[in-house]
Design an enzyme around this catalytic site. Structure first.
Site, mmCIF file in Angstrom:
data_model
loop_
_atom_site.group_PDB
_atom_site.id
_atom_site.type_symbol
_atom_site.label_atom_id
_atom_site.label_comp_id
_atom_site.label_asym_id
_atom_site.label_seq_id
_atom_site.Cartn_x
_atom_site.Cartn_y
_atom_site.Cartn_z
ATOM 1 N N LYS A 79 98.094 -10.810 82.023
ATOM 2 C CA LYS A 79 96.905 -10.287 81.724
ATOM 3 C C LYS A 79 97.184 -9.356 80.514
ATOM 4 C CE LYS A 79 93.321 -7.404 84.149
ATOM 5 N NZ LYS A 79 92.840 -6.717 85.265
ATOM 6 N N SER A 154 88.117 -7.678 86.937
ATOM 7 C CA SER A 154 88.281 -7.592 85.395
ATOM 8 C C SER A 154 89.066 -8.873 84.982
ATOM 9 C CB SER A 154 88.656 -6.324 84.887
ATOM 10 O OG SER A 154 90.122 -6.113 85.257
ATOM 11 N N SER A 178 90.308 -6.278 91.000
ATOM 12 C CA SER A 178 90.291 -7.196 89.619
ATOM 13 C C SER A 178 91.218 -8.370 90.025
ATOM 14 C CB SER A 178 90.685 -6.317 88.712
ATOM 15 O OG SER A 178 89.521 -5.634 88.063
HETATM 16 N N1 GLN Z 1 85.279 -4.211 89.324
HETATM 17 C C1 GLN Z 1 85.888 -2.940 89.394
HETATM 18 C C2 GLN Z 1 85.694 -1.982 88.172
HETATM 19 O O1 GLN Z 1 84.854 -2.302 87.566
HETATM 20 C C3 GLN Z 1 87.432 -3.286 89.483
HETATM 21 C C4 GLN Z 1 88.179 -3.034 88.297
HETATM 22 C C5 GLN Z 1 89.656 -3.427 88.294
HETATM 23 O O2 GLN Z 1 90.112 -3.625 89.421
HETATM 24 N N2 GLN Z 1 90.540 -3.390 87.518
HETATM 25 O O3 GLN Z 1 86.036 -0.727 88.206
#
Ligand code: GLN
Length: 507
Positions: A79, A154, A178
């Site tokens: 990532k 994400s 994410s």
């Molecule tokens: N969807 C969550 C957010 O927008 C999770 C993000 C993440 O885990 N990096 O913050």
């Protein structure tokens, strides 16, 4: 010859060890697959131009008789939130376009030391803010099950790369879901380890008290193998736990063959099913629980009255921490600089941040600085921290009664690209089941529970365990996975309609 991209990491590792295949062959197969499908999927922001050299080096060392780690020669996707010395690291943002890190993230360094072969960097929502990968400054990733749908976020790039057989293994990061939510919508496996179990050194920070790095794979065993490589104490991360961790791959192997479900107490949260779960998601979840019950697990209803405030607390704590973490993108130290002729340093900084950050990042910086401002600190940030403590207490009480907690990983299957992008609240509500684990620091795993009867798309089941009990998740996850694979007669991903079984793109 077998299509090497269809093998799991464990299978690749054993074929590599026996000399049946070389790392160059395995790596080339995945690079070819990327070349064939990634124009459609867009899982990668950058593909390594020296993966084959790395693979050839592993092969040479093996041929010379060197004793190599178990995963040596297996390809890995990374990532883009994780910094790498040999590939750009952008965290999905324009502000870091082309940024080359002077050092490797600890998890990357450990992966290299284990002989894993980095294939490239995967797409993500900008600075890991989002649940759909649509907030990437470089365009969205598409779900291999349906190219009109989101791959989660994400870490949609890592999940899609693994689901589309472009990589057997990937690294992700999970601040509010994410790793787990992309696993849920793509039919893959993702683990958020206990907070402090895996080093955050070199993971571009979103919210430091919530961020954890973890594995993204197609099987529970593969996740355990990768976790064994990246985990453990790191003196470079002040929140890293000094713990002797067991082998998570061994835990997964034990789960797959043993009797771990007999007498296992599985907690189901009374308050969660009311939170707008799609019927096909709930049905798949209930069916998986029934399978476990048939093997002797005991399903126990538990109460976690404060979970419903998790999303609200998280969306104050996260922006607060993020606004502080992102202050370092100041046009001087990293990445983009937009010059303002005759302007002050503040003018340059403002113009750079205006041009370099996307809408979601700006929204959260504004929210975070507001929540932290003197007049509002107690009302917002302070209150959110109190809710965080209440959620931690809910977990403590629940784990006094049960061994693991189970939930559907997210309320819906993969939604369509564009469907929620203009409605931040709808996007945030995706995280209702995953956020509590980050707020409490406990580990979570998501693995496929089946396809939703509504729309034929994958559904994930999430298990949560007490802090430091990550091995329990691998045992339980592998036990359920073995039952379900038996029922399905093979991996769920074999049924993904967009992916042809051979090396081509669309079926
Ligand atoms: N969807 C969550 C957010 O927008 C999770 C993000 C993440 O885990 N990096 O913050």
């Amino acid at each position: 010859m077998t299509d090497l991209t269809r093998l799991t990491a464990a299978e690749l590792a054993s074929s590599l060890a026996s000399g049946e295949i070389s790392s160059v062959e395995a790596t080339r197969a995945h690079l070819d697959r990327i070349a064939a499908v990634d124009a459609d999927i867009h899982a990668f922001l950058h593909v390594s131009d020296h993966a084959l050299e790395v693979a050839a080096d592993i092969d040479a060392r093996r041929t010379a008789g060197e004793e190599l780690p178990e995963l040596a020669g297996v390809p890995l996707a990374i990532k883009d939130v994780l910094v790498t010395t040999d590939m750009p690291s952008t965290s999905g943002s324009r502000i870091l376009e082309g940024f080359m890190s002077p050092y490797d993230a600890t998890v990357v360094a450990r992966s290299r030391a284990a002989g894993l072969v980095p294939l490239g960097k995967t797409n993500m929502d900008e600075f890991a803010m989002g649940s759909s990968t649509e907030h990437s400054a470089y365009g969205p990733t598409r779900n291999p099950w349906d190219l009109d749908r989101i791959p989660g976020g994400s870490g949609g790039g890592s999940a899609a790369a693994v689901a589309a057989f472009e990589a057997p293994l990937a690294l992700g990061s999970d601040t509010g879901g994410s790793i787990r939510q992309p696993a849920h919508v793509t039919g893959t496996v993702g683990v958020k380890p206990t907070y402090g179990a895996v080093s955050r050194y070199g993971a571009i920070a979103l919210a430091s008290s919530l961020d954890q790095v973890g594995p993204v794979t197609r099987t529970v065993l593969d996740a355990g193998l990768l976790h064994d490589v990246i985990g453990g104490h790191d003196p470079h991360d002040s929140t890293s736990l000094a713990e002797d961790w067991p082998s998570f791959a061994d835990a997964a192997r034990e789960g797959a063959r043993g009797d771990v479900l007999k007498g296992l107490r599985v907690g189901v949260i009374r308050e969660l099913p009311d939170s707008g779960f799609q019927s096909g998601v709930s049905a798949s979840f209930r069916a998986a629980l029934a399978r476990m019950e048939a093997q002797g697990a005991e399903i126990v209803e538990i109460s976690a009255p404060h979970f419903e405030y998790g999303v609200a607390a998280y969306y104050l704590i996260l922006p607060a921490e993020a606004s502080s973490n992102l202050a370092k993108f100041d046009s001087v130290r990293f990445g983009l600089r937009v010059d303002v002729p005759g302007g002050t340093v503040e003018d340059v900084m403002a113009a750079t941040r205006e041009a370099g950050f996307g809408d979601e990042v700006k929204r959260r910086i504004i929210l975070g600085t507001y929540a932290l401002s003197a007049g509002y600190y107690d009302a917002y940030y302070g209150s959110a921290q109190k809710v965080r403590t209440l959620i931690q207490q809910d977990f403590d009480q629940a784990f006094a009664q049960v061994d693991v907690i189970a939930t559907p990983t997210a309320p819906t299957t993969a939604f369509r690209l564009g469907e929620k992008i203009d409605d931040p609240l709808q996007m945030y509500l995706n995280d209702v089941a995953t956020i509590p684990a980050n707020l409490a620091g406990v580990p979570g795993i998501s693995l496929p529970s089946g396809l939703s009867a509504d729309d034929g798309l994958p559904v994930g089941i999430q298990f949560l365990a007490p802090a430091r009990q990550d091995a329990r998740l691998y045992r339980v996850g592998a036990a359920l996975e073995a039952l379900l694979l038996d029922e399905w007669g093979g991996p769920l991903l074999d049924r993904a309609p967009v992916l042809s079984a051979s090396t081509g793109g669309r079926a």
